[in-house]
Design an enzyme around this catalytic site. Structure first.
Site, PDB file in Angstrom:
ATOM      1  N   HIS A 174      39.618  43.039  40.812  1.00  0.00           N
ATOM      2  CA  HIS A 174      38.988  42.469  42.010  1.00  0.00           C
ATOM      3  C   HIS A 174      39.516  41.052  42.250  1.00  0.00           C
ATOM      4  O   HIS A 174      39.769  40.300  41.307  1.00  0.00           O
ATOM      5  CB  HIS A 174      37.463  42.439  41.853  1.00  0.00           C
ATOM      6  N   GLU A 203      41.445  45.169  49.709  1.00  0.00           N
ATOM      7  CA  GLU A 203      40.456  44.173  50.113  1.00  0.00           C
ATOM      8  C   GLU A 203      41.156  42.894  50.551  1.00  0.00           C
ATOM      9  O   GLU A 203      41.552  42.079  49.707  1.00  0.00           O
ATOM     10  CB  GLU A 203      39.512  43.860  48.948  1.00  0.00           C
TER      11      GLU A 203
END
Length: 224
Positions: free
Chosen positions: A102, A151
């Site tokens: 992430h 993302e």
């Protein structure tokens, strides 16, 4: 099948997690559309809380078809004398999936492509499916990574989601393998998810802020 992944990030204590599950179960019971999508294998929901909540969710969510539990991260050490680390071996009986790479971990904890590659290899060794987050085409995608969660950094938690057109342009640049599952994440909400869900090129969503509220999360699920 569409995939809906909840990333609670570093939020919720045990009681808050239980409250979320109670409300989620109640909403799911009333929502025939989502239940049918889960039962017919058209939808899979993966809930990723903080490590300390995994057992609580496992105990309370267990029994719903196509609802799985995932971790938000895993150690790149397999097991051993690594105080504070949580390994794939520790988690193998609790989770089916784990987020890795992430952008918040890349930014704040200086995780490198090499570290992320090690995590993916270890997860695979324990039959846990990695969900690899990438920011753009510059991030390395190991050949073992099947779930690719795109993302864009500016869209994470800002309320400024990226347009479908730009997501597909970014997907072309990232160039995932043909058998990859391509996930979009970045300010996904009940108001904008329909824009993406109609595209055959997007196979699911990684949801942060909107997943912390079970009603918003169910609303997103009902539009897939």
């Amino acid at each position: 099948m569409k995939y809906l992944i909840a990333n609670w990030k570093s939020t919720k204590n045990i009681q808050e997690a239980i409250n979320w599950v109670v409300e989620f179960n109640s909403l799911l019971k009333k929502n025939t559309q989502v239940k049918n999508s889960l039962d017919s294998d058209d939808l899979k929901i993966i809930i990723c809380p903080s490590i300390h909540l995994l057992s609580t969710l496992k105990e309370n969510i267990f029994g719903h078809k196509n609802i799985n539990i995932g971790a938000q991260d895993v150690s790149f050490f397999e097991q051993g004398n690594y105080t504070g680390e949580v390994s794939a071996q520790n988690l193998k009986d609790l989770i089916e999936y784990s987020i890795v790479g992430h952008s918040e971990r890349r930014k704040y904890l200086k995780e490198t492509d090499n570290i992320i590659d090690q995590k993916i290899a270890i997860l695979k060794d324990y039959s846990i499916e990695p969900i690899l987050c990438v920011r753009d085409e510059k991030d390395l995608i190991p050949k073992e990574a099947r779930f690719i969660a795109y993302e864009p950094v500016y869209a994470i938690g800002t309320g400024k989601n990226e347009s479908l057109k730009d997501v597909l342009i970014s997907k072309a640049k990232i160039s995932p393998k043909l058998n990859s599952i391509f996930i979009y994440g970045g300010s996904v909400s009940p108001e904008n998810v329909q824009e993406y869900s109609n595209s055959s090129e997007i196979h699911g969503f990684l949801v942060g802020t909107a997943s912390k509220d079970p009603e918003s999360f169910i609303q997103i699920a009902s539009k897939l």
